[in-house]
Design a protein around this motif. Sequence first.
Motif, short mmCIF file in Angstrom:
data_model
loop_
_atom_site.label_atom_id
_atom_site.label_comp_id
_atom_site.label_asym_id
_atom_site.label_seq_id
_atom_site.Cartn_x
_atom_site.Cartn_y
_atom_site.Cartn_z
N LEU A 387 -16.31 -1.32 -4.80
CA LEU A 387 -15.27 -2.19 -5.37
C LEU A 387 -14.24 -1.38 -6.14
N ASP A 388 -14.73 -0.38 -6.90
CA ASP A 388 -13.81 0.43 -7.70
C ASP A 388 -12.91 1.27 -6.81
N GLU A 389 -13.43 1.75 -5.68
CA GLU A 389 -12.62 2.53 -4.75
C GLU A 389 -11.47 1.68 -4.21
N LYS A 390 -11.75 0.44 -3.88
CA LYS A 390 -10.70 -0.45 -3.39
C LYS A 390 -9.64 -0.69 -4.45
N LYS A 391 -10.07 -0.88 -5.70
CA LYS A 391 -9.10 -1.09 -6.78
C LYS A 391 -8.23 0.15 -6.99
N ASN A 392 -8.85 1.33 -6.95
CA ASN A 392 -8.09 2.56 -7.14
C ASN A 392 -7.07 2.77 -6.02
N ILE A 393 -7.45 2.39 -4.80
CA ILE A 393 -6.52 2.53 -3.67
C ILE A 393 -5.32 1.61 -3.85
N VAL A 394 -5.59 0.37 -4.23
CA VAL A 394 -4.49 -0.57 -4.46
C VAL A 394 -3.60 -0.08 -5.59
N LEU A 395 -4.20 0.42 -6.67
CA LEU A 395 -3.44 0.94 -7.80
C LEU A 395 -2.57 2.11 -7.38
N SER A 396 -3.12 3.02 -6.59
CA SER A 396 -2.38 4.19 -6.15
C SER A 396 -1.18 3.80 -5.29
N VAL A 397 -1.38 2.86 -4.37
CA VAL A 397 -0.27 2.44 -3.49
C VAL A 397 0.83 1.79 -4.31
N ARG A 398 0.47 0.98 -5.27
CA ARG A 398 1.48 0.31 -6.11
C ARG A 398 2.29 1.34 -6.91
N GLN A 399 1.62 2.35 -7.44
CA GLN A 399 2.31 3.37 -8.22
C GLN A 399 3.24 4.20 -7.33
N ILE A 400 2.78 4.53 -6.13
CA ILE A 400 3.63 5.31 -5.23
C ILE A 400 4.87 4.53 -4.84
N GLU A 401 4.70 3.24 -4.60
CA GLU A 401 5.86 2.41 -4.23
C GLU A 401 6.88 2.39 -5.36
N ARG A 402 6.43 2.31 -6.60
CA ARG A 402 7.36 2.36 -7.74
C ARG A 402 8.03 3.73 -7.85
N ASN A 403 7.23 4.79 -7.65
CA ASN A 403 7.79 6.14 -7.75
C ASN A 403 8.88 6.38 -6.71
N LEU A 404 8.69 5.86 -5.50
CA LEU A 404 9.69 6.05 -4.45
C LEU A 404 11.02 5.42 -4.84
N LYS A 405 10.97 4.23 -5.39
CA LYS A 405 12.21 3.58 -5.84
C LYS A 405 12.87 4.39 -6.95
N ASN A 406 12.05 4.92 -7.86
CA ASN A 406 12.60 5.70 -8.97
C ASN A 406 13.21 7.00 -8.47
N TYR A 407 12.56 7.67 -7.50
CA TYR A 407 13.08 8.93 -6.99
C TYR A 407 14.42 8.73 -6.28
N LEU A 408 14.59 7.61 -5.58
CA LEU A 408 15.88 7.33 -4.95
C LEU A 408 16.99 7.26 -5.99
N LYS A 409 16.69 6.66 -7.12
CA LYS A 409 17.68 6.59 -8.19
C LYS A 409 17.95 7.97 -8.77
N GLN A 410 16.91 8.78 -8.91
CA GLN A 410 17.08 10.13 -9.44
C GLN A 410 17.90 11.00 -8.49
N ILE A 411 17.72 10.80 -7.19
CA ILE A 411 18.50 11.56 -6.20
C ILE A 411 19.98 11.21 -6.33
N GLU A 412 20.27 9.93 -6.47
CA GLU A 412 21.67 9.51 -6.62
C GLU A 412 22.30 10.14 -7.86
N ILE A 413 21.55 10.15 -8.95
CA ILE A 413 22.05 10.74 -10.19
C ILE A 413 22.23 12.24 -10.03
N ALA A 414 21.23 12.92 -9.39
CA ALA A 414 21.30 14.37 -9.23
C ALA A 414 22.49 14.78 -8.38
#
Length: 495
Positions: A387-414
């Motif tokens: 059960l914990d492995e499934k939760k960690n996987i979901v957590l990791s995917v959610r964080q990566i999705e947020r990071n991708l949006k943030n990196y796009l903004k950082q690229i525009e600024i850079a």
Amino acid sequence: MNKSIIGLFVLFFSMFAINVEAQRLMTLEQSVEEALKQSPDIVRARYNLERYRELLNAQKASLKSNFRLDLSPFQYSNSRNYDQSNQTWYNDENFTTSGAFSVSQPILFTDGVVSLNNNFGWQTNKRDDINFDPFTGFTNSLNLRLEQPLFTYNRRKMEYKEIEFNYENSQLNYALQALNVERQITQYFYQIYQAQMQLITSREELANRKKSYEIIKNKVEAGLTAKEEMLQAELDMMSSESTVQNNEVDLDNIKDNFKQMLGMDFSEEIMVVAEVSVLPVDIDLQKATGFALENRMEIRQREIDVEMGLFDLITTNATNEFKGNLAVQVGLFGNAENVNNIYDRQNRNDNQDVQFTLEVPLWDWGEKKARMEAARLAQETNEYNLLDEKKNIVLSVRQIERNLKNYLKQIEIARKNEENAQLTYEINLEKYQNGDLTSMDLNLVQNQLTQAKNNKIDALISYKLELLNMKLQTLFDFENQRSIMPDVINYETIQ
């Protein structure tokens, strides 16, 4: 590859002033492909996979009929013994030669064994006893035997299933190691690319400062400015030379790590070639989470742990167990001086043997109960880990999705920062040439331009790496909209 990237690499080659043919150009795809064949980590994982494959093959072979031949060509004994019934001593001399052939067949379904056995031999006996009838001739015993455990679990079937799970787990470990190697190689690849670009930028900076130094030197010689300005420009140029040297050392160190991962010779010269351009990739978070929970091999590994835990419960429950065993044997025995008469009516005998045994535990002082509780807690841990492995996987995917949006903004600024820094440097360089700006002020602007270029490269690579991370976490390539499961888990083609 766009014109700016091509221009940078042309500059890179010209600044290094080396023979391009002496270097091996490597793309990311080539690097990953080579690493999956030669990387030390993947080689070790492949050996482990092949080991468990052979253990499974051996277990399958053990379930087939086993043919065995045991030979005793020569056996002689001469001893003096005491006959208590007649209260006399006698000499006993025996000579025997024999052989035994057997065929045994394990029964996976019941954990029993059925066997066919034949023992053939020749013997001669002599004894200095008038009441003893010596025998010289042939003997043969043929029997069919069944041994069947009762009131217990099927040990053979469980052992076979455990080896199957171990082999499946080694397959998963190999696939996970392949993904890990791809991640590490990609990180090293882009680190080399970053180091190459930083070296190019630092060499551009050095060229600019050499140009600035020549300008201020001419002004000093013409008496248009103070000598201190030339000394400062010389110091800035020396600092740039040191930066170039440091970047060269960093690049060589990263290349060595990269070569080690690829299993390459350290003396081989390499250069990575990449087009670091970013096209925003649309990622549906719900689909990404679903792909991850469906495809991730760590979940299957935790499921295997749960199933293996059930085996531990069964094995532990058999501690001090009540169990039985049934052995049934029927056969034919014959003996004769002439081998052709060995099964004549007067020489043969029908043999039967039936054994039924029970093991009945009486008192174990709570050993079984304690072991069962420990096994139960271990199984609950396995289920919790799943059960914990499934939760960690979901957590990791959610964080990566947020990071991708943030990196796009950082690229525009850079990108915007680099444009502004380039324009600012060109304006201030003209002021410096006209004598309206000091070398220290120009040095500050030059540093800002260098940092802006490096920041843009870092932002682009961070997005590429995080996009790779999303692919590895979900085993789905969102750039090309395809599953990567068939490309990653292809066990049958592993050599």
